[in-house]
Design a protein around this motif. Structure first.
Motif, PDB file in Angstrom:
ATOM      1  N   ASN A  47       0.837  -1.214   0.000  1.00 42.11           N
ATOM      2  CA  ASN A  47       0.000   0.000   0.000  1.00 42.11           C
ATOM      3  C   ASN A  47       0.869   1.260   0.000  1.00 42.11           C
ATOM      4  OD1 ASN A  47       0.762  -0.550   2.673  1.00 42.11           O
ATOM      5  ND2 ASN A  47      -1.071   0.385   3.511  1.00 42.11           N
ATOM      6  N   THR A  48       1.987   1.230   0.682  1.00 40.72           N
ATOM      7  CA  THR A  48       2.916   2.373   0.667  1.00 40.72           C
ATOM      8  C   THR A  48       3.499   2.537  -0.729  1.00 40.72           C
ATOM      9  OG1 THR A  48       3.428   2.063   3.005  1.00 40.72           O
ATOM     10  CG2 THR A  48       4.999   3.354   1.702  1.00 40.72           C
ATOM     11  N   LEU A  49       3.829   1.433  -1.364  1.00 44.19           N
ATOM     12  CA  LEU A  49       4.326   1.457  -2.743  1.00 44.19           C
ATOM     13  C   LEU A  49       3.319   2.153  -3.648  1.00 44.19           C
ATOM     14  CD1 LEU A  49       6.846   0.306  -4.192  1.00 44.19           C
ATOM     15  CD2 LEU A  49       5.511  -1.745  -4.638  1.00 44.19           C
ATOM     16  N   GLY A  50       2.049   1.837  -3.480  1.00 40.43           N
ATOM     17  CA  GLY A  50       0.997   2.466  -4.264  1.00 40.43           C
ATOM     18  C   GLY A  50       0.904   3.962  -4.021  1.00 40.43           C
ATOM     19  N   VAL A  51       1.065   4.371  -2.771  1.00 37.98           N
ATOM     20  CA  VAL A  51       1.025   5.798  -2.440  1.00 37.98           C
ATOM     21  C   VAL A  51       2.193   6.524  -3.097  1.00 37.98           C
ATOM     22  CG1 VAL A  51       1.250   7.488  -0.557  1.00 37.98           C
ATOM     23  CG2 VAL A  51      -0.250   5.495  -0.278  1.00 37.98           C
ATOM     24  N   LEU A  52       3.385   5.942  -3.025  1.00 37.58           N
ATOM     25  CA  LEU A  52       4.563   6.572  -3.637  1.00 37.58           C
ATOM     26  C   LEU A  52       4.376   6.724  -5.146  1.00 37.58           C
ATOM     27  CD1 LEU A  52       7.418   4.671  -1.729  1.00 37.58           C
ATOM     28  CD2 LEU A  52       6.476   6.930  -1.215  1.00 37.58           C
ATOM     29  N   ILE A  53       3.880   5.681  -5.779  1.00 39.75           N
ATOM     30  CA  ILE A  53       3.629   5.733  -7.226  1.00 39.75           C
ATOM     31  C   ILE A  53       2.622   6.832  -7.547  1.00 39.75           C
ATOM     32  CG2 ILE A  53       2.557   4.473  -9.145  1.00 39.75           C
ATOM     33  CD1 ILE A  53       3.855   1.896  -7.887  1.00 39.75           C
ATOM     34  N   GLN A  54       1.534   6.853  -6.815  1.00 43.99           N
ATOM     35  CA  GLN A  54       0.486   7.857  -7.041  1.00 43.99           C
ATOM     36  C   GLN A  54       1.026   9.277  -6.847  1.00 43.99           C
ATOM     37  OE1 GLN A  54      -2.806   7.474  -4.305  1.00 43.99           O
ATOM     38  NE2 GLN A  54      -4.222   8.355  -5.789  1.00 43.99           N
ATOM     39  N   ASP A  55       1.823   9.480  -5.798  1.00 44.24           N
ATOM     40  CA  ASP A  55       2.388  10.803  -5.527  1.00 44.24           C
ATOM     41  C   ASP A  55       3.283  11.282  -6.667  1.00 44.24           C
ATOM     42  OD1 ASP A  55       1.148  10.923  -3.045  1.00 44.24           O
ATOM     43  OD2 ASP A  55       2.981  10.489  -1.907  1.00 44.24           O
ATOM     44  N   ILE A  56       4.178  10.411  -7.126  1.00 40.01           N
ATOM     45  CA  ILE A  56       5.109  10.803  -8.187  1.00 40.01           C
ATOM     46  C   ILE A  56       4.351  11.071  -9.481  1.00 40.01           C
ATOM     47  CG2 ILE A  56       7.100  10.110  -9.581  1.00 40.01           C
ATOM     48  CD1 ILE A  56       8.019   8.448  -7.108  1.00 40.01           C
ATOM     49  N   LEU A  75      11.362  10.103 -12.245  1.00 48.00           N
ATOM     50  CA  LEU A  75      10.722   9.224 -13.214  1.00 48.00           C
ATOM     51  C   LEU A  75      11.396   7.855 -13.257  1.00 48.00           C
ATOM     52  CD1 LEU A  75       9.909  11.757 -16.070  1.00 48.00           C
ATOM     53  CD2 LEU A  75       8.356  10.816 -14.324  1.00 48.00           C
ATOM     54  N   ALA A  76      12.703   7.815 -13.047  1.00 50.02           N
ATOM     55  CA  ALA A  76      13.407   6.528 -12.958  1.00 50.02           C
ATOM     56  C   ALA A  76      12.955   5.771 -11.704  1.00 50.02           C
ATOM     57  CB  ALA A  76      14.917   6.748 -12.937  1.00 50.02           C
ATOM     58  N   LEU A  77      12.781   6.486 -10.607  1.00 51.81           N
ATOM     59  CA  LEU A  77      12.280   5.843  -9.391  1.00 51.81           C
ATOM     60  C   LEU A  77      10.859   5.338  -9.611  1.00 51.81           C
ATOM     61  CD1 LEU A  77      12.639   5.027  -6.419  1.00 51.81           C
ATOM     62  CD2 LEU A  77      11.759   7.306  -5.806  1.00 51.81           C
ATOM     63  N   LEU A  78      10.048   6.129 -10.294  1.00 50.14           N
ATOM     64  CA  LEU A  78       8.678   5.716 -10.600  1.00 50.14           C
ATOM     65  C   LEU A  78       8.685   4.391 -11.371  1.00 50.14           C
ATOM     66  CD1 LEU A  78       5.611   6.256 -10.646  1.00 50.14           C
ATOM     67  CD2 LEU A  78       5.998   7.650 -12.701  1.00 50.14           C
ATOM     68  N   LEU A  81       9.563   1.613  -8.954  1.00 49.87           N
ATOM     69  CA  LEU A  81       8.448   1.297  -8.057  1.00 49.87           C
ATOM     70  C   LEU A  81       7.361   0.505  -8.786  1.00 49.87           C
ATOM     71  CD1 LEU A  81       8.126   4.709  -6.165  1.00 49.87           C
ATOM     72  CD2 LEU A  81       9.246   2.611  -5.362  1.00 49.87           C
ATOM     73  N   LYS A  82       7.054   0.893 -10.015  1.00 50.27           N
ATOM     74  CA  LYS A  82       6.050   0.166 -10.792  1.00 50.27           C
ATOM     75  C   LYS A  82       6.518  -1.248 -11.104  1.00 50.27           C
ATOM     76  CE  LYS A  82       3.676   3.973 -13.099  1.00 50.27           C
ATOM     77  NZ  LYS A  82       3.415   4.608 -14.408  1.00 50.27           N
ATOM     78  N   ASN A  83       7.791  -1.396 -11.438  1.00 43.59           N
ATOM     79  CA  ASN A  83       8.335  -2.730 -11.700  1.00 43.59           C
ATOM     80  C   ASN A  83       8.262  -3.607 -10.459  1.00 43.59           C
ATOM     81  OD1 ASN A  83       8.920  -2.181 -14.392  1.00 43.59           O
ATOM     82  ND2 ASN A  83      11.022  -1.541 -13.953  1.00 43.59           N
ATOM     83  N   ARG A  88       5.743  -8.051  -7.568  1.00 41.74           N
ATOM     84  CA  ARG A  88       5.037  -8.592  -6.396  1.00 41.74           C
ATOM     85  C   ARG A  88       3.695  -9.188  -6.775  1.00 41.74           C
ATOM     86  NH1 ARG A  88       6.026  -4.086  -1.622  1.00 41.74           N
ATOM     87  NH2 ARG A  88       8.308  -4.099  -1.722  1.00 41.74           N
ATOM     88  N   LYS A  89       2.994  -8.540  -7.699  1.00 42.33           N
ATOM     89  CA  LYS A  89       1.689  -9.072  -8.150  1.00 42.33           C
ATOM     90  C   LYS A  89       1.879 -10.435  -8.788  1.00 42.33           C
ATOM     91  CE  LYS A  89      -0.910  -4.826  -8.945  1.00 42.33           C
ATOM     92  NZ  LYS A  89      -1.505  -3.940  -9.968  1.00 42.33           N
ATOM     93  N   LEU A  90       2.896 -10.580  -9.644  1.00 41.24           N
ATOM     94  CA  LEU A  90       3.151 -11.856 -10.293  1.00 41.24           C
ATOM     95  C   LEU A  90       3.522 -12.933  -9.268  1.00 41.24           C
ATOM     96  CD1 LEU A  90       5.181 -10.824 -13.470  1.00 41.24           C
ATOM     97  CD2 LEU A  90       2.865 -11.783 -13.383  1.00 41.24           C
ATOM     98  N   GLU A  91       4.294 -12.543  -8.264  1.00 39.24           N
ATOM     99  CA  GLU A  91       4.704 -13.455  -7.210  1.00 39.24           C
ATOM    100  C   GLU A  91       3.507 -13.996  -6.431  1.00 39.24           C
ATOM    101  OE1 GLU A  91       7.373 -12.008  -4.098  1.00 39.24           O
ATOM    102  OE2 GLU A  91       9.015 -12.378  -5.485  1.00 39.24           O
ATOM    103  N   ASN A  92       2.509 -13.144  -6.255  1.00 41.45           N
ATOM    104  CA  ASN A  92       1.351 -13.517  -5.435  1.00 41.45           C
ATOM    105  C   ASN A  92       0.226 -14.174  -6.224  1.00 41.45           C
ATOM    106  OD1 ASN A  92       2.500 -12.599  -3.014  1.00 41.45           O
ATOM    107  ND2 ASN A  92       1.912 -10.504  -3.479  1.00 41.45           N
ATOM    108  N   ASP A  93       0.369 -14.252  -7.523  1.00 43.64           N
ATOM    109  CA  ASP A  93      -0.682 -14.898  -8.349  1.00 43.64           C
ATOM    110  C   ASP A  93      -0.466 -16.387  -8.466  1.00 43.64           C
ATOM    111  OD1 ASP A  93      -2.023 -12.557  -8.742  1.00 43.64           O
ATOM    112  OD2 ASP A  93      -1.189 -12.192 -10.734  1.00 43.64           O
TER     113      ASP A  93
END
Length: 93
Positions: A47-56, A75-78, A81-83, A88-93
């Protein structure tokens, strides 16, 4: 140097606070915050990852990421973070 202990929730809050403070600053702070986020990325909650992405993304759309080299860094950090989010999504599927 003395080590201190904080809760994981406090850590998540500090990461968000630091990122929000640093975006758009024209000092050494954006670089320092970027380094810290990258260093502790494995400990940043989804959820923190999502907040950081949204903020940037928000500040990028507003053209408020700072000078050109700061913008490039955010933008490189963005992308990082997206990667991480996608990995993580792929790991949890």
């Amino acid at each position: 140097m003395t080590d201190i202990t904080i809760t994981i929730q406090e850590f998540q809050q500090f990461i968000i606070y630091a990122e929000r403070y640093a975006i758009g600053r024209m000092t050494y702070v954006p670089s320092e915050v970027n380094q810290i986020i990258r260093k502790y990325l494995p400990f940043i909650a989804n959820n923190t990852l999502g907040v950081l992405i949204q903020d940037i993304e928000l500040e990028a759309n507003r053209e408020m990421l700072g000078m050109d080299f700061d913008k490039k860094m955010w933008l490189a950090l963005l992308d990082t973070l997206k990667n991480e989010r996608d990995r993580r999504k792929l790991e949890n599927d």
